[in-house]
Write a protein that holds these residues in place. Structure first.
Motif, PDB file in Angstrom:
ATOM      1  N   ARG A 120       0.819  -1.218   0.000  1.00 22.68           N
ATOM      2  CA  ARG A 120       0.000   0.000   0.000  1.00 22.68           C
ATOM      3  C   ARG A 120       0.850   1.264   0.000  1.00 22.68           C
ATOM      4  N   THR A 121       1.989   1.240   0.682  1.00 22.46           N
ATOM      5  CA  THR A 121       2.831   2.440   0.801  1.00 22.46           C
ATOM      6  C   THR A 121       4.036   2.410  -0.128  1.00 22.46           C
ATOM      7  N   ASP A 122       4.129   1.375  -0.981  1.00 22.89           N
ATOM      8  CA  ASP A 122       5.250   1.227  -1.909  1.00 22.89           C
ATOM      9  C   ASP A 122       6.574   1.203  -1.136  1.00 22.89           C
ATOM     10  N   ALA A 123       6.614   0.410  -0.077  1.00 23.08           N
ATOM     11  CA  ALA A 123       7.771   0.359   0.810  1.00 23.08           C
ATOM     12  C   ALA A 123       8.555  -0.936   0.633  1.00 23.08           C
ATOM     13  N   HIS A 124       9.789  -0.916   1.111  1.00 21.72           N
ATOM     14  CA  HIS A 124      10.632  -2.109   1.186  1.00 21.72           C
ATOM     15  C   HIS A 124      10.341  -2.824   2.501  1.00 21.72           C
ATOM     16  N   LEU A 125      10.337  -4.149   2.461  1.00 21.45           N
ATOM     17  CA  LEU A 125      10.018  -4.928   3.665  1.00 21.45           C
ATOM     18  C   LEU A 125      11.157  -5.891   3.971  1.00 21.45           C
ATOM     19  N   ALA A 150      12.090 -19.245   6.132  1.00 19.79           N
ATOM     20  CA  ALA A 150      12.535 -18.493   4.959  1.00 19.79           C
ATOM     21  C   ALA A 150      11.676 -18.816   3.740  1.00 19.79           C
ATOM     22  N   ALA A 151      11.309 -20.084   3.585  1.00 19.20           N
ATOM     23  CA  ALA A 151      10.460 -20.489   2.457  1.00 19.20           C
ATOM     24  C   ALA A 151       9.074 -19.857   2.569  1.00 19.20           C
ATOM     25  N   ALA A 152       8.535 -19.785   3.787  1.00 19.78           N
ATOM     26  CA  ALA A 152       7.228 -19.162   3.997  1.00 19.78           C
ATOM     27  C   ALA A 152       7.290 -17.669   3.670  1.00 19.78           C
ATOM     28  N   PHE A 153       8.403 -17.044   4.014  1.00 18.74           N
ATOM     29  CA  PHE A 153       8.591 -15.621   3.684  1.00 18.74           C
ATOM     30  C   PHE A 153       8.637 -15.426   2.162  1.00 18.74           C
ATOM     31  N   ASP A 154       9.422 -16.247   1.485  1.00 15.95           N
ATOM     32  CA  ASP A 154       9.523 -16.130   0.026  1.00 15.95           C
ATOM     33  C   ASP A 154       8.157 -16.301  -0.625  1.00 15.95           C
ATOM     34  N   ASP A 155       7.377 -17.262  -0.140  1.00 18.86           N
ATOM     35  CA  ASP A 155       6.050 -17.504  -0.695  1.00 18.86           C
ATOM     36  C   ASP A 155       5.141 -16.291  -0.482  1.00 18.86           C
ATOM     37  N   ALA A 156       5.198 -15.696   0.720  1.00 19.88           N
ATOM     38  CA  ALA A 156       4.377 -14.516   1.008  1.00 19.88           C
ATOM     39  C   ALA A 156       4.782 -13.343   0.123  1.00 19.88           C
ATOM     40  N   MET A 157       6.070 -13.169  -0.113  1.00 22.90           N
ATOM     41  CA  MET A 157       6.519 -12.054  -0.946  1.00 22.90           C
ATOM     42  C   MET A 157       6.071 -12.244  -2.398  1.00 22.90           C
ATOM     43  N   ARG A 158       6.075 -13.472  -2.881  1.00 24.40           N
ATOM     44  CA  ARG A 158       5.583 -13.720  -4.237  1.00 24.40           C
ATOM     45  C   ARG A 158       4.095 -13.415  -4.344  1.00 24.40           C
ATOM     46  N   LEU A 195       6.125  -8.624  -3.834  1.00 22.66           N
ATOM     47  CA  LEU A 195       7.185  -7.869  -3.162  1.00 22.66           C
ATOM     48  C   LEU A 195       8.561  -8.517  -3.310  1.00 22.66           C
ATOM     49  N   THR A 196       8.705  -9.446  -4.234  1.00 21.86           N
ATOM     50  CA  THR A 196       9.972 -10.170  -4.370  1.00 21.86           C
ATOM     51  C   THR A 196      11.146  -9.232  -4.566  1.00 21.86           C
ATOM     52  N   ASP A 197      10.947  -8.153  -5.326  1.00 20.96           N
ATOM     53  CA  ASP A 197      12.040  -7.218  -5.612  1.00 20.96           C
ATOM     54  C   ASP A 197      12.178  -6.124  -4.563  1.00 20.96           C
ATOM     55  N   ARG A 198      11.281  -6.110  -3.592  1.00 24.41           N
ATOM     56  CA  ARG A 198      11.336  -5.070  -2.551  1.00 24.41           C
ATOM     57  C   ARG A 198      11.283  -5.702  -1.164  1.00 24.41           C
ATOM     58  N   SER A 199      11.981  -6.804  -1.003  1.00 22.33           N
ATOM     59  CA  SER A 199      11.958  -7.493   0.280  1.00 22.33           C
ATOM     60  C   SER A 199      13.302  -8.152   0.564  1.00 22.33           C
ATOM     61  N   GLU A 200      13.517  -8.455   1.828  1.00 23.49           N
ATOM     62  CA  GLU A 200      14.793  -9.040   2.257  1.00 23.49           C
ATOM     63  C   GLU A 200      14.537  -9.944   3.465  1.00 23.49           C
ATOM     64  N   TRP A 201      15.206 -11.089   3.482  1.00 22.03           N
ATOM     65  CA  TRP A 201      15.130 -12.031   4.602  1.00 22.03           C
ATOM     66  C   TRP A 201      16.425 -11.932   5.396  1.00 22.03           C
ATOM     67  N   LEU A 202      16.309 -11.770   6.711  1.00 21.45           N
ATOM     68  CA  LEU A 202      17.484 -11.577   7.557  1.00 21.45           C
ATOM     69  C   LEU A 202      17.418 -12.540   8.729  1.00 21.45           C
ATOM     70  N   GLU A 203      18.434 -13.400   8.846  1.00 21.23           N
ATOM     71  CA  GLU A 203      18.534 -14.343   9.967  1.00 21.23           C
ATOM     72  C   GLU A 203      19.615 -13.879  10.935  1.00 21.23           C
ATOM     73  N   VAL A 204      19.287 -13.899  12.213  1.00 21.59           N
ATOM     74  CA  VAL A 204      20.232 -13.480  13.245  1.00 21.59           C
ATOM     75  C   VAL A 204      20.146 -14.462  14.398  1.00 21.59           C
ATOM     76  N   GLU A 205      21.277 -14.937  14.858  1.00 17.09           N
ATOM     77  CA  GLU A 205      21.298 -15.763  16.062  1.00 17.09           C
ATOM     78  C   GLU A 205      21.546 -14.858  17.262  1.00 17.09           C
ATOM     79  N   GLY A 206      20.614 -14.847  18.187  1.00 19.67           N
ATOM     80  CA  GLY A 206      20.746 -13.990  19.354  1.00 19.67           C
ATOM     81  C   GLY A 206      19.386 -13.609  19.899  1.00 19.67           C
ATOM     82  N   ASP A 207      19.382 -12.763  20.900  1.00 20.99           N
ATOM     83  CA  ASP A 207      18.148 -12.341  21.545  1.00 20.99           C
ATOM     84  C   ASP A 207      17.274 -11.567  20.558  1.00 20.99           C
ATOM     85  N   PRO A 208      16.004 -11.968  20.362  1.00 22.37           N
ATOM     86  CA  PRO A 208      15.148 -11.309  19.369  1.00 22.37           C
ATOM     87  C   PRO A 208      14.921  -9.827  19.650  1.00 22.37           C
TER      88      PRO A 208
END
Length: 279
Positions: free
Chosen positions: A29-34, A73-81, A85-98
């Protein structure tokens, strides 16, 4: 400032899928990156216990975590498709306190989308804590209730107004959404009289300010000693079919809210619609 860069915090809890869907729809809706942040921690054991684990168990734990991360990550990719939003999205994995990971990464976003903690589920697994993020990230939060799915977001907005700096900051942070909303209701619950309060016409001044930004705004107030201010806001949100609540957070110290109660603490526990909060 336009909202062009969102961070959504995802986790292994059932409510995470609805939260990701809401963030994706708002990004479209806001033409934003996610950016989706998946922060995880393994159960920590004392070193002397960890050393006794057989190698097979250690490998099994590592593989289980790897499999779960791949599934998310697969669920995220599916939601972006699905949302384009495939071209305006990024998946980030971090080990540590959320919470720490979301606070640090959230400083590079315009808005952090995070879940309301579920007291019946989230005690067994670390999840990002909105109350801590309000203080640590320096960014506004969109807190999504753990129960329910929300077909719309930001079409009919209720603004909780008490004249505080926190409420003013929340309105400023939410302005792009308020200006685009079909309807905005500004409400004061038990407004204080006098020169340091909201005056003879509570909410009239802030409504005029919003109208100058093109908002379709109405002003109202409720004075009652029967219903708590938090319930008054949620009742109004339900009566007006609002799909977003905007409010300031922690106008007094967290310790005082913990002891005496307060609007922020109440809303964190009882929210029924997504809430945009700023401190």
């Amino acid at each position: 400032m336009a909202l062009k860069d969102f961070l959504v915090v995802v986790d292994d809890m059932p409510a995470s899928a609805a939260r990701l869907d809401l963030a994706a729809r708002l990004a479209v809706r806001t033409d934003a990156h996610l950016t989706a942040l998946y922060a995880f921690t393994d159960i920590a054991f004392p070193g002397y216990i960890e050393a006794e684990f057989p190698q097979e168990l250690r490998e099994s734990r590592r593989q289980a975590r790897k499999d779960q991360t791949a599934l998310m990550a697969a669920a995220f990719d599916d939601a972006m498709r699905r949302h384009g939003l495939t071209d305006r999205s990024e998946w980030l994995e971090v080990e540590g306190d959320p919470t720490i990971a979301a606070a640090v990464r959230g400083r590079y976003a315009d808005l952090i989308v995070v879940g309301q903690p579920d007291p019946d589920r989230d005690r067994d697994q670390p999840v990002a804590q909105p109350a801590d993020l309000l203080f640590e990230s320096g960014r506004p939060l969109l807190v999504v209730p753990y129960a329910g799915r929300f077909a719309t977001i930001g079409e009919r907005v209720l603004v909780g107004w008490n004249g505080s700096r926190e409420a003013a900051r929340a309105i400023g942070d939410a302005m792009p959404l308020l200006a685009a909303a079909k309807r905005v209701v500004v409400m004061a619950a038990n407004p204080k009289p006098g020169p340091n309060g909201l005056g003879d016409e509570p909410c009239a001044d802030i409504a005029r300010h919003l109208s100058r930004h093109g908002c379709r705004v109405e002003a109202t107030h409720v004075a009652t000693d029967v219903v708590e201010p938090g319930d008054t806001l949620l009742n109004m949100a339900a009566d007006e079919s609002c799909d977003l609540l905007v409010m300031g957070a922690y106008g007094r110290s967290r310790f005082r809210e913990l002891v005496l109660g307060g609007m922020t603490r109440f809303m964190m526990q009882h929210m029924t619609v997504p809430v945009l909060m700023s401190h």
